[in-house]
Design a protein around this motif. Structure first.
Motif, PDB file in Angstrom:
ATOM      1  N   ALA A  79     -94.937 -15.186  37.146  1.00 25.50           N
ATOM      2  CA  ALA A  79     -94.597 -14.636  35.839  1.00 25.50           C
ATOM      3  C   ALA A  79     -95.866 -14.356  35.039  1.00 25.50           C
ATOM      4  O   ALA A  79     -95.879 -13.495  34.173  1.00 25.50           O
ATOM      5  N   ASP A  80     -96.957 -15.104  35.334  1.00 23.59           N
ATOM      6  CA  ASP A  80     -98.219 -14.955  34.611  1.00 23.59           C
ATOM      7  C   ASP A  80     -99.384 -15.211  35.571  1.00 23.59           C
ATOM      8  O   ASP A  80     -99.820 -16.349  35.747  1.00 23.59           O
ATOM      9  N   VAL A  81     -99.862 -14.148  36.188  1.00 26.18           N
ATOM     10  CA  VAL A  81    -100.963 -14.243  37.154  1.00 26.18           C
ATOM     11  C   VAL A  81    -102.205 -14.856  36.513  1.00 26.18           C
ATOM     12  O   VAL A  81    -102.878 -15.696  37.107  1.00 26.18           O
ATOM     13  N   ASP A  82    -102.499 -14.452  35.289  1.00 24.93           N
ATOM     14  CA  ASP A  82    -103.711 -14.942  34.623  1.00 24.93           C
ATOM     15  C   ASP A  82    -103.675 -16.460  34.425  1.00 24.93           C
ATOM     16  O   ASP A  82    -104.682 -17.141  34.636  1.00 24.93           O
ATOM     17  N   ALA A  83    -102.521 -16.995  34.042  1.00 22.97           N
ATOM     18  CA  ALA A  83    -102.397 -18.437  33.838  1.00 22.97           C
ATOM     19  C   ALA A  83    -102.570 -19.193  35.150  1.00 22.97           C
ATOM     20  O   ALA A  83    -103.227 -20.236  35.188  1.00 22.97           O
ATOM     21  N   LEU A  84    -101.992 -18.681  36.238  1.00 20.40           N
ATOM     22  CA  LEU A  84    -102.154 -19.337  37.531  1.00 20.40           C
ATOM     23  C   LEU A  84    -103.605 -19.291  37.993  1.00 20.40           C
ATOM     24  O   LEU A  84    -104.141 -20.288  38.490  1.00 20.40           O
ATOM     25  N   ALA A  85    -104.255 -18.150  37.830  1.00 16.97           N
ATOM     26  CA  ALA A  85    -105.666 -18.038  38.218  1.00 16.97           C
ATOM     27  C   ALA A  85    -106.517 -19.027  37.423  1.00 16.97           C
ATOM     28  O   ALA A  85    -107.425 -19.661  37.974  1.00 16.97           O
ATOM     29  N   GLU A  86    -106.226 -19.194  36.153  1.00 19.40           N
ATOM     30  CA  GLU A  86    -106.973 -20.140  35.332  1.00 19.40           C
ATOM     31  C   GLU A  86    -106.733 -21.581  35.788  1.00 19.40           C
ATOM     32  O   GLU A  86    -107.655 -22.392  35.820  1.00 19.40           O
ATOM     33  N   ARG A  87    -105.508 -21.923  36.157  1.00 19.77           N
ATOM     34  CA  ARG A  87    -105.210 -23.271  36.681  1.00 19.77           C
ATOM     35  C   ARG A  87    -106.000 -23.543  37.945  1.00 19.77           C
ATOM     36  O   ARG A  87    -106.520 -24.644  38.155  1.00 19.77           O
ATOM     37  N   VAL A  88    -106.080 -22.534  38.806  1.00 16.72           N
ATOM     38  CA  VAL A  88    -106.818 -22.674  40.065  1.00 16.72           C
ATOM     39  C   VAL A  88    -108.306 -22.879  39.771  1.00 16.72           C
ATOM     40  O   VAL A  88    -108.948 -23.759  40.350  1.00 16.72           O
ATOM     41  N   ARG A  89    -108.863 -22.076  38.882  1.00 21.24           N
ATOM     42  CA  ARG A  89    -110.285 -22.227  38.513  1.00 21.24           C
ATOM     43  C   ARG A  89    -110.540 -23.613  37.922  1.00 21.24           C
ATOM     44  O   ARG A  89    -111.542 -24.255  38.229  1.00 21.24           O
ATOM     45  N   ALA A  90    -109.645 -24.060  37.049  1.00 17.96           N
ATOM     46  CA  ALA A  90    -109.802 -25.377  36.420  1.00 17.96           C
ATOM     47  C   ALA A  90    -109.762 -26.502  37.450  1.00 17.96           C
ATOM     48  O   ALA A  90    -110.367 -27.554  37.246  1.00 17.96           O
ATOM     49  N   ALA A  91    -109.078 -26.263  38.563  1.00 21.53           N
ATOM     50  CA  ALA A  91    -109.017 -27.255  39.639  1.00 21.53           C
ATOM     51  C   ALA A  91    -110.220 -27.149  40.575  1.00 21.53           C
ATOM     52  O   ALA A  91    -110.305 -27.888  41.554  1.00 21.53           O
ATOM     53  N   GLY A  92    -111.139 -26.222  40.294  1.00 22.28           N
ATOM     54  CA  GLY A  92    -112.357 -26.104  41.092  1.00 22.28           C
ATOM     55  C   GLY A  92    -112.240 -25.234  42.327  1.00 22.28           C
ATOM     56  O   GLY A  92    -113.130 -25.243  43.174  1.00 22.28           O
ATOM     57  N   ARG A  93    -111.174 -24.476  42.454  1.00 23.89           N
ATOM     58  CA  ARG A  93    -110.977 -23.594  43.606  1.00 23.89           C
ATOM     59  C   ARG A  93    -111.434 -22.189  43.231  1.00 23.89           C
ATOM     60  O   ARG A  93    -111.250 -21.753  42.098  1.00 23.89           O
ATOM     61  N   PRO A  94    -112.019 -21.458  44.181  1.00 29.43           N
ATOM     62  CA  PRO A  94    -112.494 -20.105  43.875  1.00 29.43           C
ATOM     63  C   PRO A  94    -111.365 -19.078  43.772  1.00 29.43           C
ATOM     64  O   PRO A  94    -110.475 -19.042  44.608  1.00 29.43           O
ATOM     65  N   VAL A  95    -111.416 -18.282  42.724  1.00 35.76           N
ATOM     66  CA  VAL A  95    -110.570 -17.094  42.593  1.00 35.76           C
ATOM     67  C   VAL A  95    -111.494 -15.941  42.954  1.00 35.76           C
ATOM     68  O   VAL A  95    -112.448 -15.658  42.249  1.00 35.76           O
ATOM     69  N   TRP A  96    -111.240 -15.302  44.090  1.00 36.51           N
ATOM     70  CA  TRP A  96    -112.191 -14.312  44.600  1.00 36.51           C
ATOM     71  C   TRP A  96    -111.774 -12.869  44.330  1.00 36.51           C
ATOM     72  O   TRP A  96    -112.541 -11.942  44.598  1.00 36.51           O
ATOM     73  N   MET A  97    -110.588 -12.665  43.754  1.00 35.11           N
ATOM     74  CA  MET A  97    -110.195 -11.330  43.326  1.00 35.11           C
ATOM     75  C   MET A  97    -109.271 -11.454  42.130  1.00 35.11           C
ATOM     76  O   MET A  97    -108.310 -12.212  42.166  1.00 35.11           O
ATOM     77  N   GLY A  98    -109.593 -10.684  41.094  1.00 30.73           N
ATOM     78  CA  GLY A  98    -108.710 -10.572  39.959  1.00 30.73           C
ATOM     79  C   GLY A  98    -108.798 -11.717  38.983  1.00 30.73           C
ATOM     80  O   GLY A  98    -109.732 -12.500  39.025  1.00 30.73           O
ATOM     81  N   PRO A  99    -107.803 -11.743  38.130  1.00 31.41           N
ATOM     82  CA  PRO A  99    -106.607 -10.923  38.077  1.00 31.41           C
ATOM     83  C   PRO A  99    -106.917  -9.454  37.765  1.00 31.41           C
ATOM     84  O   PRO A  99    -107.760  -9.166  36.928  1.00 31.41           O
ATOM     85  N   VAL A 100    -106.203  -8.563  38.455  1.00 34.28           N
ATOM     86  CA  VAL A 100    -106.367  -7.125  38.270  1.00 34.28           C
ATOM     87  C   VAL A 100    -105.002  -6.449  38.300  1.00 34.28           C
ATOM     88  O   VAL A 100    -104.082  -6.921  38.959  1.00 34.28           O
ATOM     89  N   ASP A 101    -104.927  -5.333  37.580  1.00 34.99           N
ATOM     90  CA  ASP A 101    -103.740  -4.483  37.631  1.00 34.99           C
ATOM     91  C   ASP A 101    -103.935  -3.452  38.729  1.00 34.99           C
ATOM     92  O   ASP A 101    -105.032  -2.904  38.894  1.00 34.99           O
ATOM     93  N   GLN A 102    -102.878  -3.216  39.497  1.00 32.55           N
ATOM     94  CA  GLN A 102    -102.897  -2.198  40.533  1.00 32.55           C
ATOM     95  C   GLN A 102    -101.560  -1.487  40.530  1.00 32.55           C
ATOM     96  O   GLN A 102    -100.608  -1.942  39.893  1.00 32.55           O
ATOM     97  N   ASN A 103    -101.502  -0.388  41.253  1.00 29.08           N
ATOM     98  CA  ASN A 103    -100.248   0.327  41.420  1.00 29.08           C
ATOM     99  C   ASN A 103    -100.082   0.592  42.907  1.00 29.08           C
ATOM    100  O   ASN A 103    -100.945   1.209  43.529  1.00 29.08           O
ATOM    101  N   LEU A 104     -99.000   0.094  43.469  1.00 27.52           N
ATOM    102  CA  LEU A 104     -98.765   0.257  44.903  1.00 27.52           C
ATOM    103  C   LEU A 104     -98.166   1.622  45.216  1.00 27.52           C
ATOM    104  O   LEU A 104     -97.791   1.890  46.344  1.00 27.52           O
ATOM    105  N   GLY A 105     -98.088   2.497  44.237  1.00 31.09           N
ATOM    106  CA  GLY A 105     -97.564   3.836  44.448  1.00 31.09           C
ATOM    107  C   GLY A 105     -96.094   3.913  44.082  1.00 31.09           C
ATOM    108  O   GLY A 105     -95.373   2.909  44.079  1.00 31.09           O
ATOM    109  N   GLY A 106     -95.662   5.122  43.767  1.00 26.81           N
ATOM    110  CA  GLY A 106     -94.260   5.315  43.438  1.00 26.81           C
ATOM    111  C   GLY A 106     -93.826   4.604  42.182  1.00 26.81           C
ATOM    112  O   GLY A 106     -92.675   4.200  42.054  1.00 26.81           O
ATOM    113  N   GLY A 107     -94.770   4.392  41.255  1.00 24.67           N
ATOM    114  CA  GLY A 107     -94.413   3.712  40.012  1.00 24.67           C
ATOM    115  C   GLY A 107     -94.143   2.232  40.209  1.00 24.67           C
ATOM    116  O   GLY A 107     -93.201   1.689  39.633  1.00 24.67           O
TER     117      GLY A 107
END
Length: 129
Positions: A79-107
């Motif tokens: 529901a919130d990619v940014d919050a999960l990425a921050e939890r992971v960083r706070a736990a000392g694990r590397p976030v190696w991509m993002g959070p980023v917005d993308q479009n898989l095509g077709g809207g």
């Protein structure tokens, strides 16, 4: 009618008891996955965690020298990619991509991030927009 009823679990083999405990703590405490059951001891330890719509089986009996977990990556609906990425960083694990917005095509807009779990496994957080 399908001969199967969907995915029961995904298996992640860790390299021994210490890494097994790190993986359990990460999925349980950082990502909030409830522990369903455990079995065995030491190098024969095993556990299942609830991922929401399937189980993650973690075992301590992975082959020595294993560089990554035995799956390409596991993607959590978020529901919130940014919050999960921050939890992971706070736990000392590397976030190696993002959070980023993308479009898989077709809207089909999404927001994603990738991190590395304690057994070297790639984990994606996937938010449909």
């Amino acid at each position: 009618m399908s001969p199967h009823q969907g995915i029961h679990h995904i298996s992640l083999k860790t390299q021994g008891e210490a890494q097994f405990q790190q993986v359990l703590a990460f999925y349980r405490d950082v990502l909030g996955c409830p522990l369903v059951r455990t079995w065995g001891a030491g190098g024969n330890s095993g556990a299942m965690l609830d991922l929401g719509n399937t189980l993650l089986e973690v075992t301590a009996n992975g082959a020595p020298g294993l560089k990554k977990g035995l799956f390409g990556h596991i993607a959590f609906a978020a529901a919130d990619v940014d919050a999960l990425a921050e939890r992971v960083r706070a736990a000392g694990r590397p976030v190696w991509m993002g959070p980023v917005d993308q479009n898989l095509g077709g809207g089909y807009p999404i927001r994603i991030a990738f991190c590395t779990g304690p057994a070297g496994e790639d984990i994606e957080f996937f938010q449909e927009r």
